[in-house]
Design an enzyme around this catalytic site. Structure first.
Site, PDB file in Angstrom:
ATOM      1  N   ARG A 187       0.823  -1.222   0.000  1.00 49.03           N
ATOM      2  CA  ARG A 187       0.000   0.000   0.000  1.00 49.03           C
ATOM      3  C   ARG A 187       0.854   1.269   0.000  1.00 49.03           C
ATOM      4  O   ARG A 187       0.506   2.273   0.650  1.00 49.03           O
ATOM      5  CB  ARG A 187      -0.973   0.022   1.189  1.00 49.03           C
ATOM      6  CG  ARG A 187      -1.904  -1.150   1.241  1.00 49.03           C
ATOM      7  CD  ARG A 187      -2.880  -1.203   0.067  1.00 49.03           C
ATOM      8  NE  ARG A 187      -3.557  -2.492   0.075  1.00 49.03           N
ATOM      9  CZ  ARG A 187      -3.164  -3.541  -0.656  1.00 49.03           C
ATOM     10  NH1 ARG A 187      -2.147  -3.437  -1.513  1.00 49.03           N
ATOM     11  NH2 ARG A 187      -3.794  -4.674  -0.595  1.00 49.03           N
ATOM     12  N   SER A 236     -10.300   0.412   4.097  1.00 49.37           N
ATOM     13  CA  SER A 236      -9.567  -0.019   5.295  1.00 49.37           C
ATOM     14  C   SER A 236      -8.831   1.163   5.902  1.00 49.37           C
ATOM     15  O   SER A 236      -8.046   1.825   5.237  1.00 49.37           O
ATOM     16  CB  SER A 236      -8.552  -1.103   4.935  1.00 49.37           C
ATOM     17  OG  SER A 236      -9.242  -2.245   4.495  1.00 49.37           O
ATOM     18  N   GLU A 306      -3.696   3.223   7.029  1.00 49.09           N
ATOM     19  CA  GLU A 306      -3.580   3.145   5.569  1.00 49.09           C
ATOM     20  C   GLU A 306      -4.135   4.436   4.970  1.00 49.09           C
ATOM     21  O   GLU A 306      -3.623   4.949   3.976  1.00 49.09           O
ATOM     22  CB  GLU A 306      -4.382   1.933   5.072  1.00 49.09           C
ATOM     23  CG  GLU A 306      -4.257   1.695   3.589  1.00 49.09           C
ATOM     24  CD  GLU A 306      -4.851   0.351   3.189  1.00 49.09           C
ATOM     25  OE1 GLU A 306      -4.575  -0.675   3.871  1.00 49.09           O
ATOM     26  OE2 GLU A 306      -5.600   0.323   2.194  1.00 49.09           O
TER      27      GLU A 306
HETATM   28  C1  LIG Z   1     -15.304   1.132  -0.110  1.00 47.94           C
HETATM   29  C2  LIG Z   1     -13.799   1.175  -0.290  1.00 47.94           C
HETATM   30  C3  LIG Z   1     -13.103   0.008  -0.538  1.00 47.94           C
HETATM   31  C4  LIG Z   1     -11.716   0.040  -0.703  1.00 47.94           C
HETATM   32  N1  LIG Z   1     -11.066  -1.133  -0.969  1.00 47.94           N
HETATM   33  C5  LIG Z   1      -9.738  -1.114  -1.173  1.00 47.94           C
HETATM   34  C6  LIG Z   1      -9.036  -2.322  -1.483  1.00 47.94           C
HETATM   35  O1  LIG Z   1      -9.613  -3.407  -1.591  1.00 47.94           O
HETATM   36  N2  LIG Z   1      -7.699  -2.249  -1.685  1.00 47.94           N
HETATM   37  C7  LIG Z   1      -7.007  -1.070  -1.588  1.00 47.94           C
HETATM   38  O2  LIG Z   1      -5.785  -1.060  -1.799  1.00 47.94           O
HETATM   39  N3  LIG Z   1      -7.644   0.083  -1.282  1.00 47.94           N
HETATM   40  C8  LIG Z   1      -8.973   0.099  -1.071  1.00 47.94           C
HETATM   41  N4  LIG Z   1      -9.618   1.266  -0.765  1.00 47.94           N
HETATM   42  C9  LIG Z   1      -8.843   2.492  -0.554  1.00 47.94           C
HETATM   43  C10 LIG Z   1      -8.640   3.371  -1.799  1.00 47.94           C
HETATM   44  O3  LIG Z   1      -9.647   3.151  -2.764  1.00 47.94           O
HETATM   45  C11 LIG Z   1      -7.253   3.161  -2.404  1.00 47.94           C
HETATM   46  O4  LIG Z   1      -6.224   3.503  -1.506  1.00 47.94           O
HETATM   47  C12 LIG Z   1      -7.055   3.950  -3.713  1.00 47.94           C
HETATM   48  O5  LIG Z   1      -5.831   3.603  -4.277  1.00 47.94           O
HETATM   49  C13 LIG Z   1      -7.108   5.470  -3.516  1.00 47.94           C
HETATM   50  O6  LIG Z   1      -7.312   6.060  -4.786  1.00 47.94           O
HETATM   51  P1  LIG Z   1      -7.926   7.512  -4.940  1.00 47.94           P
HETATM   52  O7  LIG Z   1      -7.960   7.862  -6.369  1.00 47.94           O
HETATM   53  O8  LIG Z   1      -9.200   7.623  -4.202  1.00 47.94           O
HETATM   54  O9  LIG Z   1      -6.789   8.350  -4.201  1.00 47.94           O
HETATM   55  P2  LIG Z   1      -6.934   9.549  -3.165  1.00 47.94           P
HETATM   56  O10 LIG Z   1      -7.544   9.076  -1.882  1.00 47.94           O
HETATM   57  O11 LIG Z   1      -7.555  10.722  -3.815  1.00 47.94           O
HETATM   58  O12 LIG Z   1      -5.388   9.840  -2.915  1.00 47.94           O
HETATM   59  C14 LIG Z   1      -4.584   8.857  -2.291  1.00 47.94           C
HETATM   60  C15 LIG Z   1      -3.115   9.240  -2.497  1.00 47.94           C
HETATM   61  O13 LIG Z   1      -2.788   9.140  -3.868  1.00 47.94           O
HETATM   62  C16 LIG Z   1      -2.263  10.369  -4.347  1.00 47.94           C
HETATM   63  N5  LIG Z   1      -2.684  10.517  -5.749  1.00 47.94           N
HETATM   64  C17 LIG Z   1      -3.937  10.424  -6.260  1.00 47.94           C
HETATM   65  N6  LIG Z   1      -3.913  10.576  -7.598  1.00 47.94           N
HETATM   66  C18 LIG Z   1      -2.623  10.793  -7.940  1.00 47.94           C
HETATM   67  C19 LIG Z   1      -1.947  11.048  -9.183  1.00 47.94           C
HETATM   68  N7  LIG Z   1      -2.602  11.110 -10.343  1.00 47.94           N
HETATM   69  N8  LIG Z   1      -0.611  11.274  -9.147  1.00 47.94           N
HETATM   70  C20 LIG Z   1       0.075  11.233  -7.972  1.00 47.94           C
HETATM   71  N9  LIG Z   1      -0.482  10.979  -6.787  1.00 47.94           N
HETATM   72  C21 LIG Z   1      -1.821  10.770  -6.762  1.00 47.94           C
HETATM   73  C22 LIG Z   1      -2.869  11.413  -3.425  1.00 47.94           C
HETATM   74  O14 LIG Z   1      -2.125  12.607  -3.441  1.00 47.94           O
HETATM   75  C23 LIG Z   1      -2.824  10.677  -2.103  1.00 47.94           C
HETATM   76  O15 LIG Z   1      -1.517  10.725  -1.572  1.00 47.94           O
HETATM   77  C24 LIG Z   1     -11.020   1.259  -0.606  1.00 47.94           C
HETATM   78  C25 LIG Z   1     -11.727   2.453  -0.351  1.00 47.94           C
HETATM   79  C26 LIG Z   1     -13.101   2.415  -0.204  1.00 47.94           C
HETATM   80  C27 LIG Z   1     -13.848   3.709   0.052  1.00 47.94           C
END
Ligand SMILES: Cc1cc2nc3c(=O)[nH]c(=O)nc-3n(C[C@H](O)[C@H](O)[C@H](O)COP(=O)(O)OP(=O)(O)OC[C@H]3O[C@@H](n4cnc5c(N)ncnc54)[C@H](O)[C@@H]3O)c2cc1C
Length: 314
Positions: A187, A236, A306
């Site tokens: 992660r 999570s 996380e």
């Molecule tokens: C219902 C639910 C279920 C989930 N299940 C999982 C799962 O099974 N496995 C898992 O790993 N995660 C899970 N997650 C967590 C989450 O979806 C992940 O961590 C995902 O990778 C975050 O993506 P995001 O676009 O929402 O990023 P954000 O929350 O918007 O950002 C997260 C990080 O990424 C950076 N970031 C975003 N976009 C970019 C970019 N283009 N360039 C550089 N940096 C960037 C941000 O600055 C920040 O540091 C879940 C979340 C929810 C709500």
């Protein structure tokens, strides 16, 4: 209470004014004090000091050249982000429509960083390509998934990624990086500071579309059964400690249903915090800290968050 570290940039008004002026001179629209709560899955938190939506990679490059020394936060779907009630005193960039695209060249799939991961997973399944089923229920952007090395069900981003294109701050130069250069771990990744992922390439394999769709349906049904998807959450909250599950430890500590203000440990999945109406980011943070302290007392394990805590908390 165990302290929980947040990333608390402090750009200050003068620096953000300079960035705003540089962006405006280059034709990029910006907004001061843009509310962010609705742009995160938890639905809490304050505004962005300076908010920019970049329509495409060229606009990301313009922003990168306008940044000076200002701190930058890239907001994907906000599904792993807890924004403080005081907001983020930084430039916050969101990727627009021109970064939501995908295409395939045989088994190599390319996708813009603003694309929704579930949409990409569904599209490659329809094209008879396997390898991204794990992402079907992760409500993330492609860029956020790379940054977090998102994963589930034994799959993760690092296992399928061939390369990413990032835009670097200062010059706005675009550079292609391979997984070896991205420092992937559980992660996490080590993207260059203030870089923005704009495009990705993935190595997939051929398979029967019906079989892939069947697997997707199973995984989606599993999530509906086990996760509180009807309530606001950020997935999570804690990373699983080696050899154990954070949810199991939290449940064993008797914390299901434990609440601070409007924030509550989900009864359905103990590693999920759900945010009811009127929840403040400070409630969520306090709850996470209290859960962490109680698990440490009861099981001797210090859980690592996380979810990313960003900005100023009351
Ligand atoms: C219902 C639910 C279920 C989930 N299940 C999982 C799962 O099974 N496995 C898992 O790993 N995660 C899970 N997650 C967590 C989450 O979806 C992940 O961590 C995902 O990778 C975050 O993506 P995001 O676009 O929402 O990023 P954000 O929350 O918007 O950002 C997260 C990080 O990424 C950076 N970031 C975003 N976009 C970019 C970019 N283009 N360039 C550089 N940096 C960037 C941000 O600055 C920040 O540091 C879940 C979340 C929810 C709500």
């Amino acid at each position: 209470m165990t302290a929980l570290e947040a990333w608390t940039p402090a750009a200050g008004a003068a620096l953000l004014d300079e960035v705003a002026a540089a962006c405006a001179a280059a034709g990029l629209a910006v907004e001061r004090d843009h509310p962010l709560a609705r742009q995160t899955t938890l639905g809490v938190g304050g505004p962005a000091g300076l908010y920019v939506e970049c329509a495409d990679a060229d606009e990301v490059a313009v922003l990168a050249r306008s940044l000076g020394e200002a701190p930058l936060f890239v907001l994907g779907k906000g599904s792993n982000t807890l924004v403080g009630d005081g907001g983020i005193d930084a430039v916050v960039v969101k990727l627009g429509a021109g970064l939501k695209w995908y295409s395939a060249d045989r088994y190599v799939v390319s996708a813009g960083a603003g694309t929704a991961m579930p949409a990409l997973a569904a599209w490659v399944a329809g094209a008879g390509l396997t390898g991204l089923e794990f992402a079907a229920g992760i409500p993330a952007t492609v860029g956020g998934s790379v940054r977090m090395n998102a994963g589930a069900h034994g799959g993760e981003v690092a296992a399928r990624l061939l390369s990413v294109d990032v835009v670097l701050p200062g010059t706005g130069e675009q550079r292609s990086l391979t997984p070896d250069e991205l420092g992937f771990g559980y992660r996490r990744s080590a993207l260059p500071p203030r870089s923005v992922v704009v495009a990705t390439r993935w190595q997939l394999e051929p398979d029967d579309p019906e079989a892939i769709r069947g697997r997707l349906d199973e995984l989606r049904a599993w999530r509906r059964r086990t996760q509180p998807l009807r309530e606001r959450n950020c997935g999570s909250v804690f990373a699983n400690p080696p050899g154990d599950s954070a949810g199991r430890l939290i449940e064993a500590a008797g914390l299901k249903g434990f609440a601070v203000g409007g924030a509550r440990v989900s009864e359905k999945h103990a590693n999920f915090v759900v945010a009811g109406p009127g929840t403040r980011a400070a409630d969520v943070r306090e709850l996470i800290g209290a859960v962490r302290a109680r698990v440490q007392e009861s099981a001797g394990v210090l859980l690592e968050p996380e979810v990313r805590l960003v900005g100023t908390f009351g």
